[in-house]
Design an enzyme around this catalytic site. Structure first.
Site, short mmCIF file in Angstrom:
data_model
loop_
_atom_site.label_atom_id
_atom_site.label_comp_id
_atom_site.label_asym_id
_atom_site.label_seq_id
_atom_site.Cartn_x
_atom_site.Cartn_y
_atom_site.Cartn_z
N LYS A 1 70.81 11.47 10.68
CA LYS A 1 69.76 11.99 9.81
C LYS A 1 69.91 10.66 9.23
O LYS A 1 71.08 11.06 7.69
CB LYS A 1 70.52 12.79 9.42
CG LYS A 1 69.97 14.34 8.96
CD LYS A 1 70.05 15.41 9.39
CE LYS A 1 69.45 16.50 8.17
NZ LYS A 1 68.88 16.45 7.29
N GLU B 1 70.75 11.22 16.74
CA GLU B 1 69.95 9.39 16.13
C GLU B 1 70.55 10.45 14.62
O GLU B 1 70.92 10.98 14.43
CB GLU B 1 68.72 10.78 15.62
CG GLU B 1 67.24 10.35 16.59
CD GLU B 1 66.47 10.86 17.17
OE1 GLU B 1 65.56 11.86 15.83
OE2 GLU B 1 65.32 11.02 17.67
N CYS C 1 103.62 -6.56 -22.93
CA CYS C 1 102.65 -4.82 -22.20
C CYS C 1 103.18 -4.75 -20.82
O CYS C 1 102.94 -5.12 -20.00
CB CYS C 1 100.79 -4.84 -22.40
SG CYS C 1 100.29 -3.41 -21.98
N LYS D 1 76.38 17.67 10.17
CA LYS D 1 76.37 17.08 9.26
C LYS D 1 77.67 16.27 8.45
O LYS D 1 79.05 16.37 9.07
CB LYS D 1 76.16 17.79 7.82
CG LYS D 1 74.96 19.27 7.97
CD LYS D 1 73.82 18.34 8.03
CE LYS D 1 73.27 18.02 6.34
NZ LYS D 1 72.36 19.14 5.47
N SER E 1 62.59 23.04 10.18
CA SER E 1 64.37 21.93 9.97
C SER E 1 64.57 22.01 10.78
O SER E 1 64.45 22.82 12.18
CB SER E 1 64.10 23.12 8.73
OG SER E 1 64.10 24.10 8.72
N LEU E 2 65.87 21.95 10.88
CA LEU E 2 67.38 21.59 11.47
C LEU E 2 68.28 22.83 11.34
O LEU E 2 68.80 23.04 10.54
CB LEU E 2 67.59 20.73 11.98
CG LEU E 2 66.93 19.74 12.13
CD1 LEU E 2 67.01 17.84 12.28
CD2 LEU E 2 66.77 19.93 13.95
N TYR F 1 60.93 9.37 14.19
CA TYR F 1 61.91 10.17 14.68
C TYR F 1 61.32 11.04 15.94
O TYR F 1 61.92 12.23 16.87
CB TYR F 1 62.92 11.03 14.11
CG TYR F 1 62.76 11.65 12.90
CD1 TYR F 1 61.89 12.87 13.26
CD2 TYR F 1 62.60 11.48 11.68
CE1 TYR F 1 61.63 13.68 12.10
CE2 TYR F 1 62.78 12.72 10.37
CZ TYR F 1 61.89 13.52 10.95
OH TYR F 1 61.11 14.53 9.83
N CYS G 1 101.33 -0.37 -24.56
CA CYS G 1 102.14 -0.56 -25.71
C CYS G 1 101.64 -0.67 -26.87
O CYS G 1 102.36 -1.54 -28.03
CB CYS G 1 102.07 -2.14 -24.91
SG CYS G 1 100.91 -3.46 -24.88
N CYS H 1 96.36 -0.16 -27.51
CA CYS H 1 96.57 0.17 -25.74
C CYS H 1 97.34 1.53 -25.88
O CYS H 1 98.22 1.39 -26.37
CB CYS H 1 97.25 -1.21 -25.62
SG CYS H 1 98.34 -0.84 -23.44
N ASP I 1 68.67 10.65 4.98
CA ASP I 1 68.56 10.94 3.78
C ASP I 1 67.34 9.88 2.72
O ASP I 1 67.42 9.58 2.42
CB ASP I 1 69.83 11.00 2.61
CG ASP I 1 70.27 12.21 1.83
OD1 ASP I 1 69.42 13.07 2.03
OD2 ASP I 1 70.95 12.29 1.56
N ALA J 1 55.52 -18.37 1.95
CA ALA J 1 53.93 -18.91 1.02
C ALA J 1 52.93 -19.12 2.17
O ALA J 1 52.11 -18.32 1.37
CB ALA J 1 54.66 -20.28 1.07
N CYS K 1 93.38 -5.12 -23.47
CA CYS K 1 95.07 -4.56 -24.58
C CYS K 1 95.59 -6.07 -24.02
O CYS K 1 95.50 -6.97 -23.41
CB CYS K 1 95.98 -4.09 -23.73
SG CYS K 1 97.59 -4.63 -23.45
N ASP L 1 51.21 -15.39 2.30
CA ASP L 1 50.44 -15.28 0.87
C ASP L 1 48.94 -15.83 0.54
O ASP L 1 47.91 -15.56 0.02
CB ASP L 1 51.27 -15.59 -0.27
CG ASP L 1 52.29 -14.95 -0.80
OD1 ASP L 1 53.08 -13.99 0.31
OD2 ASP L 1 53.61 -15.16 -1.29
#
Ligand code: IVH
Length: 752
Positions: free
Chosen positions: A122, A120, A439, A321, A87-88, A231, A418, A415, A124, A39, A433, A42
């Protein structure tokens, strides 16, 4: 931090607000160590907005007000990266990793014995590049094709953990690279929100992050819970000595204020890297963001330079991976499985597919609401997910690949086990059911639960045996287990002398249990292990629990009144100006209590017909069915528990079980009756310091037994601080807030 400038000097005030807000935002979003209440933040933020509106010339590029987004763009401009974003290469198994290490060492020859790595996670998400000029964030771009990306600066500015200004940055250009992502809890919340607004739901956190970053209207991006981890660096043109290793570079970036993944760790060699991989793979599910592997980087920057690049990937790094958690396959059919409570679960039969490291041919669809939400049809190509130990599930249909003839998935009327009618109700997400004890499937699943390890723990009674016992009608309900004879058992397939003996002894041993375990074993709908133990602790005897009605669990207050309103009402009633006579009480209430409906006033006066009674009410007395006497047992669960014990089939079965010798330690007789003492109800306690006579847990239990609530930190909602010896900051805070403070002696009289 600089001293607080007065409001009469707008320029100084704006600068101070900017610095203060950025500092607290960093503490909150990057270091996870908030110091300022939301608060307060803000309030300062709103002050800055209004000052900037009045004095536009004071708006600076690192103003936190820029994080709320700006004018929508027509399109994104192209940005040519000063240094390509690469890229890797990938490793899928340990051998690939060892080969990578060998290649590195073969190339380095002279310094091969000095190779160490940084590991590290990776993430996504989406790779981005951020440029800072003289410490100020000036431009951010997507990776694009690696050479040319798109300028998404306004969108990146909305990311709260992205620093708009660096701490003590040297003059010049600093470019960094990192991954933008949405964490798993925020993703769930976001989708819930999207659903509530009937907006599109996202398939996974990555898509949600990508979609959010590529919005032309950055004010929408600002509402998305994006995070970032940095990174690596891009080009850095500053006139200071830069770190010589990747690890030290990360520490330097951290000191500038960039968020660095705390899981990143130095590794002495490739074996250590492999261990790290396995350890993180195990914890993968527990991380609050999705990762698809681990990146290993040669630590020495000199060695990195010597190794160089091949095609578009560095020779000094590799991504090991994890097994993919999602795959696509065909949905062949859907069957419905009946659980122990009768709930029907749609189960997808799939064209077998390798996912999450295993072959999967069945996956859950949870319930019919989920089927509808995911829009899956039989014949569809579907995304299947298998994460960690979690049961494989169908995530969604790939609608773009929908064949012409697909079939709707519909709930059976009867069901499948049964033949009893299947009941769907508005309140229950699941269809059930109606067969109950009739049952076979419900009884079979109930028995499997009853014997399971965390329930009655009958060792050696696996699924196959349970199924045989049920099919041959040797056991219909759990109590029949305790009547089984040795020669009956020997009739079963796979049961030899020794197995029979072991089984009988396990059944015998299971008779000695605890009330909590026994309650859990009964399979009361929704009642898990924790709740079962709580019920046992609260009621002490099964008879007391069986006698409890819904009004016991949830004392009736006034329908429709929640906690906040109840608390506000108590405050009003305790004020002095309540009419003792004269003005009718109902009018006084209508005039003094906001938002009271006539019906509520009527109900209130029925229970508390005069002013002096009203002055005494607690929030708990007023609340509708909100505050439960038993922790964790809300209205739905309470209703299910009461229903369970109102069913003669269930109470007869409990009697048979107890008669066959199941027993648990008796509770202290004095405590045996269900507690009726709620003297502390509606009060919130905090316990601090050391005590002589009782442990803190004992104090906490004693307070709870009398209906009080115990929390961990002092706030204005705290009623009493229980304060022992050597108390610290909690005592100071309680004093500051004027909270009642009680010592060990006082506690004794409170409890006696
Ligand atoms: S380093 C030259 N480190 O993986 C090094 N990448 O396939 C290039 N990624 O586009 C990247 N976490 O989006 C690096 N700790 C990390 C990473 C990471 C995620 C992503 C990044 C990149 C892709 C490379």
């Amino acid at each position: 931090m600089s001293s607080v400038p007065s409001k009469s000097d707008p320029a100084a005030r704006v600068a101070w607000l900017r610095e203060t807000l950025n500092h607290h935002s960093h503490l909150y979003h990057t270091l996870d160590k908030p110091e300022l209440p939301d608060a307060e933040y803000d309030k300062l933020f709103n002050e800055l907005i209004s000052l900037e509106e009045k004095n536009p010339e004071l708006q600076a590029p690192d103003s936190p007000t820029l994080r709320v987004g700006g004018q929508p763009l027509d399109k994104f401009e192209k940005v040519t990266h000063r240094q390509a974003m690469l890229s890797l290469g990938n490793a899928f198994e340990e051998k690939d990793l060892l080969d990578f290490d060998k290649r590195v060492k073969d190339r380095l020859k002279n310094t091969a014995d000095k190779v160490s790595y940084v590991a590290e996670p990776k993430l996504d998400g989406l790779a981005v590049s951020l440029s800072y000029q003289d410490g100020l964030f000036v431009q951010g771009a997507t990776r694009g094709n690696g050479q040319v990306g798109e300028d998404i600066t306004p969108n990146l500015r909305t990311i709260k953990s992205l620093p708009l200004k660096l701490d003590n940055a040297p003059p010049g250009l600093i470019e960094v690279r990192g991954e933008v992502f949405i964490d798993k809890p925020s993703f769930k919340a976001l989708n819930k929100d999207q659903e509530a607004r009937e907006d599109k739901v996202f398939v996974n956190p990555r898509n949600a992050a990508a979609g959010s970053l590529r919005l032309l209207d950055s004010s929408i991006t600002a509402s998305r819970p994006l995070r970032i981890y940095i990174y690596s660096t891009g080009p850095v043109e500053v006139d200071i000595d830069l770190p010589q290793t990747h690890w030290d570079m990360l520490q330097w970036l951290k000191s500038l204020g960039f968020p660095i993944n705390p899981e990143s760790k130095k590794q002495k060699d490739i074996n250590a890297c492999h261990k790290y991989y396995n350890a993180l793979l195990k914890r993968r599910e527990k991380l609050d963001y999705e990762i698809d592997g681990i990146v290993f980087k040669v630590d020495s920057l000199e060695q990195q330079e010597e190794l160089g690049y091949v095609s578009r990937a560095p020779r000094w790094a590799i991504a090991h991976k994890f097994p993919a958690e999602e795959a696509t396959t065909e949905l062949l059919a859907v069957d419905f499985q009946v659980g122990r409570t009768g709930a029907l679960t749609p189960v997808a039969r799939l064209e077998p597919v390798f996912v999450g490291g295993a072959m999967v041919s069945n996956a859950t669809l949870h319930n019919m609401d989920e089927v509808a939400r995911k829009g899956v049809r039989i014949g569809d190509t579907v995304i299947v997910r298998r994460a960690g130990d979690v049961i494989p599930e169908v995530v969604s249909a790939v609608e773009s690949q929908r064949p012409e003839k697909t079939k709707k998935i519909s709930l059976p009327k009867a069901c499948p086990e049964c033949g009893s009618e299947v009941i769907e109700s508005e309140e229950m997400a699941v269809a059930k059911c109606s067969g109950g004890f009739n049952c076979l499937a419900q009884r079979r699943e109930g028995l499997k639960h009853f014997v399971s390890r965390r329930a009655m723990n009958i060792d050696g009674l696996g699924e196959k045996l349970v199924e045989q016992l049920m099919e041959r009608e040797m056991v219909k309900t759990p109590s029949d287990l305790y009547q089984l004879k040795r020669d009956e058992l020997l009739e079963l397939d796979l049961v030899k002398d020794k197995t029979a003996d072991n089984l009988l002894s396990a059944i015998e041993q299971s008779k000695e249990t605890t009330l909590g375990r026994f309650l859990f074993s009964l399979g009361i709908p929704e009642v898990g292990e924790t709740t079962a133990v709580q019920l046992a602790e609260h009621f002490k005897t099964i008879e007391a629990l069986a006698d409890a009605d819904i009004d016991y669990f949830l004392p009736r207050g006034i329908e429709g009144i929640g906690k906040t309103r109840a608390e506000a009402m108590v405050e009003i009633f305790q004020s002095d100006d309540m009419p003792e006579k004269g003005e009718p009480l109902s009018d006084w209430i209508k005039n003094n209590v906001p938002r009271m409906k006539a019906k509520e006033v009527e109900q209130l006066l029925e229970k508390f017909p005069n002013a002096s009674l009203l002055k005494e009410v607690s929030a708990n007395d007023l609340q509708g069915r909100a505050a439960s006497r038993v922790e964790g047992v809300g209205e739905t669960m309470a209703a299910l528990i009461v229903e369970f014990f109102n069913n003669r089939d269930n109470t007869d079965e409990i009697k048979r079980l107890v008669d066959s010798g199941i027993h648990w330690p008796k509770e202290d007789d004095a405590k045996a009756a269900a507690p009726t003492d709620d003297r502390l109800a509606g009060k919130t306690f905090v316990i601090t310091g050391k005590f002589e006579g009782m442990s803190r847990d004992e104090i906490s239990a004693a307070i709870k037994a009398k209906g009080g609530k115990v929390t961990g930190s002092v706030s204005k909602n705290t009623s009493v601080l229980i304060c022992g010896e050597a108390a610290g900051s909690k005592l100071a805070k309680a004093e500051a807030l004027g909270v009642e403070i009680v010592d060990e002696k006082g506690l004794e009289s409170l409890l006696s």
